[in-house]
Design an enzyme around this catalytic site. Sequence first.
Site, PDB file in Angstrom:
ATOM      1  N   TYR A 139       0.817  -1.222   0.000  1.00  0.00           N
ATOM      2  CA  TYR A 139       0.000   0.000   0.000  1.00  0.00           C
ATOM      3  C   TYR A 139       0.854   1.278   0.000  1.00  0.00           C
ATOM      4  CZ  TYR A 139      -3.579  -3.329   1.740  1.00  0.00           C
ATOM      5  OH  TYR A 139      -4.418  -4.400   1.925  1.00  0.00           O
ATOM      6  N   HIS A 168       1.206 -11.714   1.916  1.00  0.00           N
ATOM      7  CA  HIS A 168       0.049 -11.042   1.289  1.00  0.00           C
ATOM      8  C   HIS A 168      -0.670 -11.909   0.257  1.00  0.00           C
ATOM      9  CE1 HIS A 168      -1.417  -6.704   0.289  1.00  0.00           C
ATOM     10  NE2 HIS A 168      -2.367  -7.566   0.055  1.00  0.00           N
TER      11      HIS A 168
HETATM   12  N1  NAP Z   1      -5.288  -8.899   1.888  1.00  0.00           N
HETATM   13  C1  NAP Z   1      -5.678  -8.385   0.735  1.00  0.00           C
HETATM   14  O1  NAP Z   1      -5.340  -8.868  -0.363  1.00  0.00           O
HETATM   15  C2  NAP Z   1      -6.576  -7.171   0.756  1.00  0.00           C
HETATM   16  C3  NAP Z   1      -7.209  -6.733  -0.415  1.00  0.00           C
HETATM   17  C4  NAP Z   1      -8.063  -5.633  -0.349  1.00  0.00           C
HETATM   18  C5  NAP Z   1      -8.249  -4.972   0.871  1.00  0.00           C
HETATM   19  N2  NAP Z   1      -7.604  -5.394   2.002  1.00  0.00           N
HETATM   20  C6  NAP Z   1      -7.810  -4.717   3.311  1.00  0.00           C
HETATM   21  O2  NAP Z   1      -9.197  -4.597   3.566  1.00  0.00           O
HETATM   22  C7  NAP Z   1      -9.548  -3.243   3.768  1.00  0.00           C
HETATM   23  C8  NAP Z   1     -10.942  -2.931   3.274  1.00  0.00           C
HETATM   24  O3  NAP Z   1     -11.139  -3.367   1.962  1.00  0.00           O
HETATM   25  P1  NAP Z   1     -11.638  -2.442   0.749  1.00  0.00           P
HETATM   26  O4  NAP Z   1     -11.147  -1.062   0.905  1.00  0.00           O
HETATM   27  O5  NAP Z   1     -11.317  -3.189  -0.494  1.00  0.00           O
HETATM   28  O6  NAP Z   1     -13.216  -2.511   0.850  1.00  0.00           O
HETATM   29  P2  NAP Z   1     -14.386  -2.108   1.863  1.00  0.00           P
HETATM   30  O7  NAP Z   1     -13.882  -1.767   3.210  1.00  0.00           O
HETATM   31  O8  NAP Z   1     -15.370  -3.198   1.695  1.00  0.00           O
HETATM   32  O9  NAP Z   1     -15.016  -0.825   1.173  1.00  0.00           O
HETATM   33  C9  NAP Z   1     -14.385   0.419   1.175  1.00  0.00           C
HETATM   34  C10 NAP Z   1     -15.295   1.385   0.412  1.00  0.00           C
HETATM   35  O10 NAP Z   1     -16.554   1.487   1.096  1.00  0.00           O
HETATM   36  C11 NAP Z   1     -16.838   2.863   1.391  1.00  0.00           C
HETATM   37  N3  NAP Z   1     -17.467   2.868   2.733  1.00  0.00           N
HETATM   38  C12 NAP Z   1     -16.859   2.575   3.917  1.00  0.00           C
HETATM   39  N4  NAP Z   1     -17.737   2.634   4.932  1.00  0.00           N
HETATM   40  C13 NAP Z   1     -18.937   2.989   4.390  1.00  0.00           C
HETATM   41  C14 NAP Z   1     -20.216   3.209   4.927  1.00  0.00           C
HETATM   42  N5  NAP Z   1     -20.452   3.067   6.225  1.00  0.00           N
HETATM   43  N6  NAP Z   1     -21.222   3.577   4.073  1.00  0.00           N
HETATM   44  C15 NAP Z   1     -20.996   3.718   2.746  1.00  0.00           C
HETATM   45  N7  NAP Z   1     -19.787   3.498   2.169  1.00  0.00           N
HETATM   46  C16 NAP Z   1     -18.761   3.139   2.978  1.00  0.00           C
HETATM   47  C17 NAP Z   1     -15.512   3.584   1.352  1.00  0.00           C
HETATM   48  O11 NAP Z   1     -15.679   4.913   0.890  1.00  0.00           O
HETATM   49  P3  NAP Z   1     -15.247   6.195   1.786  1.00  0.00           P
HETATM   50  O12 NAP Z   1     -13.781   6.115   2.028  1.00  0.00           O
HETATM   51  O13 NAP Z   1     -15.655   7.334   0.908  1.00  0.00           O
HETATM   52  O14 NAP Z   1     -16.055   6.101   3.050  1.00  0.00           O
HETATM   53  C18 NAP Z   1     -14.735   2.767   0.318  1.00  0.00           C
HETATM   54  O15 NAP Z   1     -15.011   3.231  -0.989  1.00  0.00           O
HETATM   55  C19 NAP Z   1      -8.447  -2.459   3.058  1.00  0.00           C
HETATM   56  O16 NAP Z   1      -8.382  -1.167   3.561  1.00  0.00           O
HETATM   57  C20 NAP Z   1      -7.244  -3.307   3.372  1.00  0.00           C
HETATM   58  O17 NAP Z   1      -6.754  -3.014   4.670  1.00  0.00           O
HETATM   59  C21 NAP Z   1      -6.791  -6.491   1.954  1.00  0.00           C
END
Ligand code: NAP
Length: 275
Positions: A47, A105
Site C-alpha cells: 500500500y 500477502h
Molecule cells: N489482503 C488483501 O489482499 C486485501 C485486499 C483488499 C483490501 N484489504 C484490506 O481490507 C480493507 C478494506 O477493503 P476495501 O477497501 O477493499 O473494501 P471495503 O472496506 O469493503 O469498502 C471500502 C469502500 O466502502 C466505502 N465505505 C466505507 N464505509 C462505508 C459506509 N459506512 N457507508 C458507505 N460506504 C462506505 C468507502 O468509501 P469512503 O472512504 O468514501 O467512506 C470505500 O469506498 C483495506 O483497507 C485493506 O486493509 C486487503
Amino acid sequence: MNNRQLINGVEIPAIGYGTGMPSDEARTCVSEAIRTGYRLIDTAEMYHDETGVGQGIKDTKIPRNEIFISSKLNNPIRNYDETIAAFNQSLKDLQTDYLDLFLIHWPNPSDIRPNWEKRNAECWRALEDLYLQGKIRAIGVSNFWVHHLKALEKTQRVAPMVNQLLLAPGEKQEEVVAYCKQHNIQLEGYSPLGKGKIMNVDLLKQIADTNGKTPAQIALAWSMVHEFIPLPRSTKATRMKENYETLDVRLSAQQIDQIDQLDGVLGKSANPDLI
Ligand SMILES: NC(=O)c1ccc[n+]([C@@H]2O[C@H](COP(=O)([O-])OP(=O)(O)OC[C@H]3O[C@@H](n4cnc5c(N)ncnc54)[C@H](OP(=O)(O)O)[C@@H]3O)[C@@H](O)[C@H]2O)c1
C-alpha cells in the site's frame, strides 16, 4: 465482545480499520480511526502507506501496546533474506520495534509462478524466526486457499494464526473458511463492505431499515456472527464511527440465514493462482 483470541493466546480486536490510501491521508485517517475506538490497524508494504500509518498512530500518543499493528509481506519478495529485510523496512516505516501481526500477502504472485510453494516455504521460515525471536506477536497469511495452506504445512514449524480473505455478504469462501476453522486459523475479512457496493443490495437495505441500522452495519455484523474480523476502510469520520459501532448490532437467525443466501451478489473473490 471486543477482542478475539488467536491460537497462541494473543488477543486481537474483533474489528479493524483497513488502510491502502496515500500516505499523508493514511496519517490523518488512522489517527481519526484510533480516536473513534479502532485498535487494530491493517496495512501492507504494497500500500506504500506504512509511513503515514506509523505517524498517524504516533500522533494519537496512545501507548504502542494498546494498538494492534498488522502489515503484509509484498508480492515480489521471494526468499528468506529478502523477507527479513522487508520486515525490517516495515518496522522502520511504521516507527515501531515489533509488529502484532505480519502476513504473507499473496500465495502465488504472478512474477513468482510456478515456484510459489518454495517461495512461501522460505518466506514463512523467515516469519517463523521473527516470531520466535519476539519481533512479531502473531504470523499468518492472506488469500491462501486450502492447497496453499496444505503446501505450507509440509515444512512449517509454526502454523499460521490468521488467514485474511475477501469475506463479505455474497462471498463466504466456504471451503477455505471451513478448513481454517478446523485448524484454529482466525479469519479476517477484507473488503467486508464489498468495496462499498454492499450499500446497494436490497436485502441489506431492508434488514437495515427493520433494525434501525445501516447496510454497512448489517454487513459487518454478519461478518462478526461468522467469527470473521472485518477490516472496513473509510476515509470519512462519520463512516468510521458508523462501522465501528457495529460491535453491538444484533441480527436474528432468519436475517443471518437470508444474508447467507446472497451467494455471488457482488461477484467472487479472484483466484489467487490466476491473477
Ligand atoms: N489482503 C488483501 O489482499 C486485501 C485486499 C483488499 C483490501 N484489504 C484490506 O481490507 C480493507 C478494506 O477493503 P476495501 O477497501 O477493499 O473494501 P471495503 O472496506 O469493503 O469498502 C471500502 C469502500 O466502502 C466505502 N465505505 C466505507 N464505509 C462505508 C459506509 N459506512 N457507508 C458507505 N460506504 C462506505 C468507502 O468509501 P469512503 O472512504 O468514501 O467512506 C470505500 O469506498 C483495506 O483497507 C485493506 O486493509 C486487503
